[in-house]
Motif scaffolding. Structure first.
Motif, mmCIF file in Angstrom:
data_model
loop_
_atom_site.group_PDB
_atom_site.id
_atom_site.type_symbol
_atom_site.label_atom_id
_atom_site.label_comp_id
_atom_site.label_asym_id
_atom_site.label_seq_id
_atom_site.Cartn_x
_atom_site.Cartn_y
_atom_site.Cartn_z
ATOM 1 N N SER A 64 -3.562 53.914 -19.389
ATOM 2 C CA SER A 64 -3.388 52.915 -20.902
ATOM 3 C C SER A 64 -4.415 52.249 -20.476
ATOM 4 N N PHE A 65 -4.907 51.864 -22.488
ATOM 5 C CA PHE A 65 -5.690 51.210 -22.408
ATOM 6 C C PHE A 65 -6.097 49.892 -22.921
ATOM 7 N N ASP A 66 -4.295 49.468 -23.380
ATOM 8 C CA ASP A 66 -4.102 47.885 -23.709
ATOM 9 C C ASP A 66 -5.191 47.698 -24.926
ATOM 10 N N LEU A 67 -5.679 48.570 -25.434
ATOM 11 C CA LEU A 67 -6.955 47.953 -26.715
ATOM 12 C C LEU A 67 -5.609 46.274 -27.706
ATOM 13 N N ILE A 68 -5.937 45.426 -27.909
ATOM 14 C CA ILE A 68 -5.386 44.548 -28.266
ATOM 15 C C ILE A 68 -6.024 44.396 -29.951
ATOM 16 N N ASN A 69 -7.085 44.688 -30.057
ATOM 17 C CA ASN A 69 -7.791 44.973 -31.495
ATOM 18 C C ASN A 69 -8.134 46.004 -31.565
ATOM 19 N N ALA A 70 -8.758 46.219 -32.758
ATOM 20 C CA ALA A 70 -10.072 47.018 -33.328
ATOM 21 C C ALA A 70 -10.992 46.727 -34.101
ATOM 22 N N ARG A 71 -12.305 46.534 -34.210
ATOM 23 C CA ARG A 71 -12.897 46.196 -35.516
ATOM 24 C C ARG A 71 -12.854 47.044 -36.632
ATOM 25 N N VAL A 72 -12.665 45.749 -37.499
ATOM 26 C CA VAL A 72 -12.604 46.287 -39.196
ATOM 27 C C VAL A 72 -14.054 47.042 -39.082
ATOM 28 N N GLU A 73 -14.638 47.310 -38.774
ATOM 29 C CA GLU A 73 -16.221 47.840 -39.161
ATOM 30 C C GLU A 73 -16.292 49.246 -38.913
ATOM 31 N N THR A 74 -15.805 49.456 -37.265
ATOM 32 C CA THR A 74 -15.465 51.058 -36.704
ATOM 33 C C THR A 74 -14.901 51.385 -36.523
ATOM 34 N N VAL A 75 -13.242 51.190 -37.073
ATOM 35 C CA VAL A 75 -11.608 51.467 -37.017
ATOM 36 C C VAL A 75 -11.819 53.101 -37.591
ATOM 37 N N ARG A 76 -12.421 52.621 -38.546
ATOM 38 C CA ARG A 76 -12.731 54.505 -38.926
ATOM 39 C C ARG A 76 -12.842 55.971 -38.455
ATOM 40 N N GLU A 77 -13.728 55.378 -37.127
ATOM 41 C CA GLU A 77 -14.904 56.021 -36.563
ATOM 42 C C GLU A 77 -14.516 56.370 -35.520
ATOM 43 N N LYS A 78 -14.168 55.140 -34.615
ATOM 44 C CA LYS A 78 -13.971 55.564 -33.369
ATOM 45 C C LYS A 78 -12.558 56.102 -32.840
ATOM 46 N N ARG A 79 -12.629 57.022 -32.211
ATOM 47 C CA ARG A 79 -12.165 58.005 -31.906
ATOM 48 C C ARG A 79 -10.768 56.956 -31.418
ATOM 49 N N SER A 80 -10.092 56.749 -30.370
ATOM 50 C CA SER A 80 -9.091 55.566 -30.259
ATOM 51 C C SER A 80 -8.272 55.799 -31.502
ATOM 52 N N PHE A 81 -8.855 55.489 -32.609
ATOM 53 C CA PHE A 81 -7.712 54.593 -33.861
ATOM 54 C C PHE A 81 -7.794 55.526 -35.024
ATOM 55 N N THR A 82 -8.592 56.400 -35.287
ATOM 56 C CA THR A 82 -9.075 57.311 -36.254
ATOM 57 C C THR A 82 -7.416 58.086 -36.771
ATOM 58 N N ASP A 83 -6.507 58.710 -35.457
ATOM 59 C CA ASP A 83 -5.218 58.855 -36.651
ATOM 60 C C ASP A 83 -4.754 57.367 -37.048
ATOM 61 N N ALA A 84 -4.257 56.437 -35.688
ATOM 62 C CA ALA A 84 -3.719 55.311 -36.552
ATOM 63 C C ALA A 84 -3.892 55.115 -37.585
ATOM 64 N N TYR A 85 -5.686 55.115 -38.049
ATOM 65 C CA TYR A 85 -5.453 54.136 -39.474
ATOM 66 C C TYR A 85 -5.337 55.350 -41.100
ATOM 67 N N GLU A 86 -5.311 56.352 -40.632
ATOM 68 C CA GLU A 86 -4.568 57.065 -41.901
ATOM 69 C C GLU A 86 -3.169 56.862 -42.016
ATOM 70 N N SER A 87 -2.584 56.748 -40.696
ATOM 71 C CA SER A 87 -0.702 57.507 -40.589
ATOM 72 C C SER A 87 0.205 56.189 -39.867
ATOM 73 N N ARG A 88 -0.907 55.282 -39.075
ATOM 74 C CA ARG A 88 0.159 54.927 -38.582
ATOM 75 C C ARG A 88 -0.241 53.287 -38.435
ATOM 76 N N ARG A 89 -0.376 52.681 -40.203
ATOM 77 C CA ARG A 89 -0.788 50.959 -40.025
ATOM 78 C C ARG A 89 0.774 50.542 -39.384
ATOM 79 N N CYS A 90 0.524 48.914 -39.945
ATOM 80 C CA CYS A 90 1.778 48.088 -40.016
ATOM 81 C C CYS A 90 0.863 46.524 -39.840
ATOM 82 N N LEU A 91 2.283 45.835 -40.274
ATOM 83 C CA LEU A 91 1.887 44.215 -40.206
ATOM 84 C C LEU A 91 2.687 44.059 -38.642
ATOM 85 N N VAL A 92 1.280 43.132 -38.401
ATOM 86 C CA VAL A 92 1.843 41.608 -37.673
ATOM 87 C C VAL A 92 2.363 40.611 -38.160
ATOM 88 N N PRO A 93 3.711 39.812 -37.572
ATOM 89 C CA PRO A 93 3.678 39.038 -38.769
ATOM 90 C C PRO A 93 3.387 37.971 -37.576
#
Length: 231
Positions: A64-93
């Motif tokens: 478990s990584f438990d990453l609570i934040n992702a930096r918008v500047e690197t989210v497209r390139e960082k391996r942890s987030f690239t797939d989710a950025y492309e296809s698993r987005r959400c709104l956090v109310p």
């Protein structure tokens, strides 16, 4: 960063704002914290929010990584987030978030919200992670034994450079979406420059709150009330 937020809007008002039914057991929350199960609206949801754990782990991770934040500047390139950025987005109310800053010789929490306290959506990503099978304690027939743990659906909140108001408290802030950008974010059509540009500080307010917010065990209306520094 964004490490705490509040969401105490009544369920009916939350449903009206996001055109999605919140979880049936939703209660007012004044101190949403990492590790908790919180309502989000995913891109593939149709008229209903669902609960996810705050603390993202990539699907390929062995632990478990438990990453609570992702930096918008690197989210497209960082391996942890690239797939989710492309296809698993959400709104956090949310209706406010907390930042800590040094004041009068100590670290003090401030609540940041719109001046009229209206709810908003933070840009998020989500992922489903399945804990790996055991590599030790192999079963009778030489096969790995399952851990017995359930799949974990979890989210992270995107952060960006702060506006002028938040910059006095912290060097990062949550990506707060304008209502007209929320659907575009979910559908993958919001351009990155707009995503990374913080909402103007003249729409926000920031005020000191009780240090009781430091503990996730505290969750009551007094946490969002302004206090005098040092009290």
């Amino acid at each position: 960063m964004c490490g705490r937020f509040s969401l105490y809007l009544p369920p009916a008002a939350l449903e009206s704002r996001f055109e999605a039914e919140p979880p049936a057991d939703l209660q007012p929350r004044y101190n949403c914290a990492p590790g908790q199960s919180l309502p989000v609206l995913a891109a593939d949801d149709t008229g209903r929010m669902r609960r996810m754990k705050w603390g993202f782990t990539p699907s390929w991770a062995d632990e478990s990584f438990d990453l609570i934040n992702a930096r918008v500047e690197t989210v497209r390139e960082k391996r942890s987030f690239t797939d989710a950025y492309e296809s698993r987005r959400c709104l956090v109310p949310a209706d406010g978030f907390y930042e800590w800053t040094r004041r009068d010789g100590g670290k003090w929490p401030y609540r940041v919200s719109f001046a009229d306290d209206r709810p908003f959506a933070m840009a998020g990503l989500y992922e489903t992670w399945t804990p790996p099978t055991r590599q030790a304690g192999i079963g009778e027939f030489g096969r790995d034994e399952p851990t017995g743990e359930e799949r974990v659906e979890a989210f992270t909140v995107l952060t960006t450079e702060p506006n002028d108001l938040v910059s006095e408290l912290h060097d990062r802030m949550a990506v707060v979406l304008r209502p007209e950008h929320e659907r575009a974010w979910l559908d993958g059509f919001l351009d990155h420059e707009t995503l990374a540009t913080p909402i103007s500080d003249d729409e926000f307010r920031a005020y000191p709150v009780s240090t009781r917010v430091n503990s996730p065990a505290n969750d009551d209306p007094s946490l969002v009330e302004p206090v005098e520094l040092g009290s």
